[in-house]
Design a protein around this motif. Structure first.
Motif, mmCIF file in Angstrom:
data_model
loop_
_atom_site.group_PDB
_atom_site.id
_atom_site.type_symbol
_atom_site.label_atom_id
_atom_site.label_comp_id
_atom_site.label_asym_id
_atom_site.label_seq_id
_atom_site.Cartn_x
_atom_site.Cartn_y
_atom_site.Cartn_z
ATOM 1 N N ARG A 43 0.831 -1.217 0.000
ATOM 2 C CA ARG A 43 0.000 0.000 0.000
ATOM 3 C C ARG A 43 0.862 1.262 0.000
ATOM 4 O O ARG A 43 0.458 2.291 -0.510
ATOM 5 N N THR A 44 2.045 1.168 0.600
ATOM 6 C CA THR A 44 2.926 2.346 0.608
ATOM 7 C C THR A 44 3.517 2.581 -0.781
ATOM 8 O O THR A 44 3.611 3.716 -1.234
ATOM 9 N N GLY A 83 2.266 1.092 -3.581
ATOM 10 C CA GLY A 83 1.212 0.981 -4.586
ATOM 11 C C GLY A 83 1.529 -0.036 -5.665
ATOM 12 O O GLY A 83 1.168 0.158 -6.829
ATOM 13 N N LEU A 122 -4.860 7.033 -2.660
ATOM 14 C CA LEU A 122 -3.631 6.828 -1.866
ATOM 15 C C LEU A 122 -2.374 7.165 -2.670
ATOM 16 O O LEU A 122 -1.418 7.718 -2.140
ATOM 17 N N ASP A 123 -2.416 6.830 -3.974
ATOM 18 C CA ASP A 123 -1.252 7.077 -4.829
ATOM 19 C C ASP A 123 -0.941 8.570 -4.967
ATOM 20 O O ASP A 123 0.169 8.940 -5.336
ATOM 21 N N LEU A 139 -1.048 10.719 -2.553
ATOM 22 C CA LEU A 139 -0.440 11.281 -1.333
ATOM 23 C C LEU A 139 1.080 11.319 -1.462
ATOM 24 O O LEU A 139 1.663 10.431 -2.082
ATOM 25 N N ARG A 169 1.785 8.846 2.948
ATOM 26 C CA ARG A 169 1.110 7.597 2.609
ATOM 27 C C ARG A 169 1.610 6.464 3.512
ATOM 28 O O ARG A 169 0.835 5.665 4.020
ATOM 29 N N GLU A 170 2.924 6.447 3.721
ATOM 30 C CA GLU A 170 3.508 5.383 4.542
ATOM 31 C C GLU A 170 2.921 5.397 5.957
ATOM 32 O O GLU A 170 2.524 4.364 6.485
ATOM 33 N N VAL A 198 -0.733 4.328 5.977
ATOM 34 C CA VAL A 198 -0.857 2.862 5.844
ATOM 35 C C VAL A 198 -0.564 2.192 7.184
ATOM 36 O O VAL A 198 -1.310 1.297 7.614
ATOM 37 N N ALA A 238 -2.562 13.317 6.022
ATOM 38 C CA ALA A 238 -2.885 12.332 4.976
ATOM 39 C C ALA A 238 -4.399 12.182 4.840
ATOM 40 O O ALA A 238 -4.946 12.203 3.733
ATOM 41 N N LEU A 286 -6.787 13.160 1.643
ATOM 42 C CA LEU A 286 -7.667 12.168 1.015
ATOM 43 C C LEU A 286 -9.100 12.678 1.004
ATOM 44 O O LEU A 286 -9.817 12.575 0.008
#
Lengths: 187, 192
Positions: free
Chosen positions: A36-37, A39, A133-134, A136, A141-142, A145, A175, A179
């Motif tokens: 997720r971090t 992507g 998320l991408d 951010l 993002r990290e 997550v 974050a 979003l």
């Protein structure tokens, strides 16, 4: 289920099954954190494997006074940073950081905006968040997550990332607000 | 009470606030529709986040990891195998040498013993030379330290006691920091 420290101890003594139990326990949290971090699922799969191999090699350096989970996440975090470094992705500064104690004025919520929010199924919003998320900045993002996908506590994240708890809270908040703003822009 | 900061709204929803602060926020929410609205939006946001699908590793993932770990583990046995192969190779060479030369086994061992003694003598001479050079270096180092202490002591009476204590304290602090950083490096073995 055996405790992490016991499994680590047994692995060091030569019991490989104990390490396999560690892998089984943490493979999904780690792949979610990396995946997720970054992507990217396939890259995450490769990195997750490397993280476990690295952990196995340096298991003797693990200090039992600390939590094994945070130690393992720290290895994964270093792996992510190395990747960003190689890709020359900016991971220290934030693109559009909000100020730590930015003066707050309550949002003026339009009634139709509210309705639009309510009309969307939660799942649909979830999917949109996944895509957003991408957008951010990677460091935000990290942390997002870690907190909301891995459900780590702010204290655990603070330990993994070696950041003050307040900074972690603030960045995770940034974050979420980015979003949220993105979603509202789309609605 | 002022309107609630959004960051605090999230912390409130995540149960991260103290009981006292929670009570204050609850009472404010009762009287502020804007903050109630703000809270509702962020509540939906947090609920939606839980709907993000999770990644899963393939079923054979742990086996794959373990099979990649096995070669690392066997590196020690590989060394032992290499050692055994070397011994076997030397034995075969000795056997061939004995078979083709007119030398007997006793003669071979005597010659080997002689060359071993000769090599040891050479190694001893080199070691003595090395120790001599090392002792010269250590002597120079001690003299340098002595000179430094001498100059430092002659300088010390000219400064105040506070400065002397401060200098000693600062030196200890630096030494402790260096030791601590070495310890951290050894324990974690990971960069942060």
């Amino acid at each position: 289920m055996k405790k992490d420290k016991e499994l680590v101890k047994n692995t060091i003594k030569g019991d490989d099954e104990s390490f396999e139990m560690i892998v089984l326990k943490y493979q999904n949290p780690i792949i979610n954190y990396i995946g997720r971090t970054l992507g990217n699922y396939n890259l995450a799969l490769e990195f997750t494997q490397e993280v476990f191999i690295k952990a196995y090699k340096s298991l003797h350096t693990f200090n039992p006074r600390y939590k094994f989970k945070t130690w393992l996440f720290k290895i994964a975090s270093n792996h992510i940073i190395d990747h960003w470094r190689k890709k020359r992705i900016e991971y220290l500064s934030l693109d559009h950081p909000l100020k730590e104690n930015e003066a707050y004025t309550p949002p003026q919520v339009e009634s139709d905006e509210r309705q639009a929010y309510q009309e969307l199924e939660l799942k649909e919003v979830g999917k949109q968040i996944e895509k957003a998320l991408d957008l951010l900045p990677p460091p935000l993002r990290e942390l997002f997550v870690c907190r909301h996908i891995n459900e780590l506590s702010y204290e655990e994240i603070s330990e993994i990332k070696n950041l003050p708890v307040g900074t972690v809270k603030n960045r995770v908040f940034q974050a979420k607000e980015l979003l949220k703003n993105h979603l509202e822009g789309k609605i | 009470m002022k309107c609630i900061n959004p960051s605090e709204i999230y912390l409130f929803l995540e149960g991260e606030l103290s009981d006292q602060r929670k009570a204050e926020i609850k009472s404010h929410l009762d009287s502020c529709p804007k903050c109630r609205e703000s809270l509702e939006q962020r509540k939906i946001m947090l609920q939606a986040i839980t709907k993000i699908p999770l990644y899963k590793t393939p079923p054979e993932f742990s086996r794959q990891v373990m099979s990649n770990i096995k070669p690392i583990k066997s590196s020690l046995s590989e060394w032992l195998q290499a050692g055994a192969a070397t011994v076997a190779f030397i034995s075969i060479l000795t056997f061939i040498f004995l078979a083709f030369s007119k030398q007997g086994l006793t003669e071979l061992f005597i010659n080997l013993f002689r060359s071993l003694i000769h090599s040891s003598q050479e190694a001893l001479i080199i070691s003595i030379k090395f120790i001599k050079s090392l002792s010269v270096f250590i002597n120079m180092f001690i003299q340098l330290i002595g000179l430094f202490i001498k100059n430092f002591l002659s300088f010390m009476p000219t400064v105040s006691t506070e400065f002397q204590i401060g200098t000693v304290f600062f030196s200890i602090l630096i030494a402790v920091m260096i030791l601590f950083s070495i310890k951290q490096k050894l324990i974690l073995g990971e960069k942060r």
